[in-house]
Design a protein around this motif. Structure first.
Motif, PDB file in Angstrom:
ATOM      1  N   PRO A 117       0.803  -1.235   0.000  1.00 39.79           N
ATOM      2  CA  PRO A 117       0.000   0.000   0.000  1.00 39.79           C
ATOM      3  C   PRO A 117       0.834   1.283   0.000  1.00 39.79           C
ATOM      4  N   LYS A 118       0.271   2.268  -0.660  1.00 42.70           N
ATOM      5  CA  LYS A 118       0.791   3.635  -0.642  1.00 42.70           C
ATOM      6  C   LYS A 118      -0.363   4.532  -0.256  1.00 42.70           C
ATOM      7  N   ILE A 119      -0.052   5.669   0.332  1.00 44.07           N
ATOM      8  CA  ILE A 119      -1.104   6.627   0.640  1.00 44.07           C
ATOM      9  C   ILE A 119      -1.039   7.756  -0.380  1.00 44.07           C
ATOM     10  N   PHE A 120      -2.167   7.991  -1.003  1.00 46.26           N
ATOM     11  CA  PHE A 120      -2.307   9.017  -2.032  1.00 46.26           C
ATOM     12  C   PHE A 120      -3.103  10.167  -1.418  1.00 46.26           C
ATOM     13  N   VAL A 121      -2.601  11.400  -1.538  1.00 43.92           N
ATOM     14  CA  VAL A 121      -3.312  12.567  -1.012  1.00 43.92           C
ATOM     15  C   VAL A 121      -3.553  13.581  -2.130  1.00 43.92           C
ATOM     16  N   GLU A 122      -4.670  14.246  -2.013  1.00 42.54           N
ATOM     17  CA  GLU A 122      -5.043  15.354  -2.889  1.00 42.54           C
ATOM     18  C   GLU A 122      -5.430  16.487  -1.960  1.00 42.54           C
ATOM     19  N   VAL A 123      -4.712  17.587  -1.996  1.00 48.04           N
ATOM     20  CA  VAL A 123      -5.018  18.726  -1.131  1.00 48.04           C
ATOM     21  C   VAL A 123      -5.721  19.783  -1.982  1.00 48.04           C
ATOM     22  N   TRP A 124      -6.804  20.308  -1.432  1.00 45.63           N
ATOM     23  CA  TRP A 124      -7.595  21.321  -2.128  1.00 45.63           C
ATOM     24  C   TRP A 124      -7.657  22.582  -1.285  1.00 45.63           C
ATOM     25  N   GLY A 125      -7.547  23.724  -1.967  1.00 43.53           N
ATOM     26  CA  GLY A 125      -7.647  25.008  -1.312  1.00 43.53           C
ATOM     27  C   GLY A 125      -8.923  25.711  -1.733  1.00 43.53           C
ATOM     28  N   ILE A 126      -9.424  26.549  -0.860  1.00 46.34           N
ATOM     29  CA  ILE A 126     -10.645  27.300  -1.151  1.00 46.34           C
ATOM     30  C   ILE A 126     -10.309  28.780  -1.111  1.00 46.34           C
ATOM     31  N   LYS A 127     -10.629  29.445  -2.219  1.00 43.89           N
ATOM     32  CA  LYS A 127     -10.384  30.882  -2.309  1.00 43.89           C
ATOM     33  C   LYS A 127     -11.575  31.506  -3.034  1.00 43.89           C
ATOM     34  N   ASP A 128     -12.177  32.504  -2.422  1.00 45.46           N
ATOM     35  CA  ASP A 128     -13.342  33.182  -2.993  1.00 45.46           C
ATOM     36  C   ASP A 128     -14.457  32.205  -3.345  1.00 45.46           C
ATOM     37  N   GLY A 129     -14.662  31.191  -2.494  1.00 44.59           N
ATOM     38  CA  GLY A 129     -15.724  30.225  -2.706  1.00 44.59           C
ATOM     39  C   GLY A 129     -15.459  29.175  -3.769  1.00 44.59           C
ATOM     40  N   ARG A 130     -14.259  29.152  -4.317  1.00 47.88           N
ATOM     41  CA  ARG A 130     -13.906  28.209  -5.382  1.00 47.88           C
ATOM     42  C   ARG A 130     -12.871  27.216  -4.872  1.00 47.88           C
ATOM     43  N   ASP A 131     -13.108  25.919  -5.124  1.00 51.09           N
ATOM     44  CA  ASP A 131     -12.144  24.875  -4.761  1.00 51.09           C
ATOM     45  C   ASP A 131     -11.108  24.750  -5.872  1.00 51.09           C
ATOM     46  N   SER A 132      -9.848  24.780  -5.499  1.00 51.62           N
ATOM     47  CA  SER A 132      -8.758  24.658  -6.469  1.00 51.62           C
ATOM     48  C   SER A 132      -7.729  23.660  -5.958  1.00 51.62           C
ATOM     49  N   LEU A 133      -7.138  22.953  -6.894  1.00 53.96           N
ATOM     50  CA  LEU A 133      -6.116  21.970  -6.541  1.00 53.96           C
ATOM     51  C   LEU A 133      -4.911  22.657  -5.911  1.00 53.96           C
ATOM     52  N   ALA A 134      -4.538  22.188  -4.720  1.00 51.56           N
ATOM     53  CA  ALA A 134      -3.342  22.701  -4.058  1.00 51.56           C
ATOM     54  C   ALA A 134      -2.169  21.740  -4.239  1.00 51.56           C
ATOM     55  N   GLY A 135      -2.453  20.441  -4.459  1.00 54.51           N
ATOM     56  CA  GLY A 135      -1.352  19.512  -4.705  1.00 54.51           C
ATOM     57  C   GLY A 135      -1.742  18.055  -4.592  1.00 54.51           C
ATOM     58  N   TYR A 136      -0.976  17.214  -5.301  1.00 52.91           N
ATOM     59  CA  TYR A 136      -1.067  15.757  -5.219  1.00 52.91           C
ATOM     60  C   TYR A 136       0.191  15.250  -4.523  1.00 52.91           C
ATOM     61  N   GLY A 137       0.077  14.128  -3.834  1.00 48.58           N
ATOM     62  CA  GLY A 137       1.260  13.527  -3.230  1.00 48.58           C
ATOM     63  C   GLY A 137       1.051  12.046  -2.962  1.00 48.58           C
ATOM     64  N   ILE A 138       2.162  11.313  -2.905  1.00 50.27           N
ATOM     65  CA  ILE A 138       2.110   9.885  -2.616  1.00 50.27           C
ATOM     66  C   ILE A 138       3.188   9.555  -1.594  1.00 50.27           C
ATOM     67  N   GLY A 139       2.797   8.800  -0.575  1.00 49.71           N
ATOM     68  CA  GLY A 139       3.743   8.337   0.432  1.00 49.71           C
ATOM     69  C   GLY A 139       3.681   6.826   0.539  1.00 49.71           C
ATOM     70  N   THR A 140       4.812   6.208   0.739  1.00 48.62           N
ATOM     71  CA  THR A 140       4.858   4.756   0.878  1.00 48.62           C
ATOM     72  C   THR A 140       4.636   4.360   2.326  1.00 48.62           C
ATOM     73  N   VAL A 141       3.745   3.415   2.530  1.00 44.19           N
ATOM     74  CA  VAL A 141       3.489   2.890   3.876  1.00 44.19           C
ATOM     75  C   VAL A 141       4.693   2.035   4.273  1.00 44.19           C
ATOM     76  N   PRO A 142       5.281   2.268   5.451  1.00 42.20           N
ATOM     77  CA  PRO A 142       6.424   1.463   5.889  1.00 42.20           C
ATOM     78  C   PRO A 142       6.060  -0.022   5.970  1.00 42.20           C
ATOM     79  N   CYS A 143       7.019  -0.887   5.662  1.00 41.98           N
ATOM     80  CA  CYS A 143       6.736  -2.328   5.619  1.00 41.98           C
ATOM     81  C   CYS A 143       7.117  -3.050   6.908  1.00 41.98           C
ATOM     82  N   HIS A 144       7.564  -2.325   7.910  1.00 36.96           N
ATOM     83  CA  HIS A 144       7.881  -2.929   9.201  1.00 36.96           C
ATOM     84  C   HIS A 144       6.888  -2.449  10.248  1.00 36.96           C
TER      85      HIS A 144
END
Length: 161
Positions: free
Chosen positions: A73-100
């Motif tokens: 498994p990996k954790i996938f994140v999508e961060v969204w920002g709100i400005k003037d009532g509009r949702d806009s993409l702030a960023g995508y990211g992926i982190g690897t779940v530790p295997c221990h």
């Protein structure tokens, strides 16, 4: 494997109101037994007088079964920002779940695509391009040639059992 933890928060994003969509992605030989493998935090507003860190403290609890270690498994994140009532993409990211087994803090570095045709649109209007096919985030080969910019970091605390 049992994953318990929380999406703690984020920093470095240009928006003062943020929320995060998250999902555990794994291979075809993995299946979710209990819990949720995706979710969304509530919207939080940063008080710049106190901190530049947005605090979500959004819990997760997912229990997986697998036939092979391939597709960990990996954790996938999508961060969204709100400005003037509009949702806009702030960023995508992926982190690897530790295997221990153990408790970990993962810093998921986020980025977003640049619009090669009109980069003034993003800075003036706060509108940035989004990916139609988010599966390409999991394959580094498919991202080759994609122009991006670094946007911020999401902190995830995770316990692996």
């Amino acid at each position: 494997i049992h994953l318990i933890g929380e999406i703690k928060g984020g920093k470095g994003f240009e928006y003062s109101q943020l929320y995060c969509k998250w999902e555990f992605r794994s291979g075809t030989e993995w299946r979710l037994l209990e819990g949720k493998d995706s979710g969304e935090t509530f919207e939080e507003e940063i008080d710049p007088c106190i901190s530049k860190y947005v605090l979500w403290d959004h819990p997760f609890d997912a229990h997986f079964a697998c036939r092979t270690i391939r597709g960990w498994p990996k954790i996938f994140v999508e961060v969204w920002g709100i400005k003037d009532g509009r949702d806009s993409l702030a960023g995508y990211g992926i982190g690897t779940v530790p295997c221990h087994q153990g408790e970990y803090t993962i810093k998921v570095h986020c980025w977003r695509p640049l619009d090669p045709n009109n980069d003034a649109q993003g800075s003036l209007l706060g509108v940035y391009p989004e990916l139609e096919l988010k599966d390409l985030l999991l394959s580094s080969c498919d991202r080759f040639g994609l122009e991006t910019e670094t946007t911020g970091v999401v902190k995830v605390k995770i316990g692996v059992m």
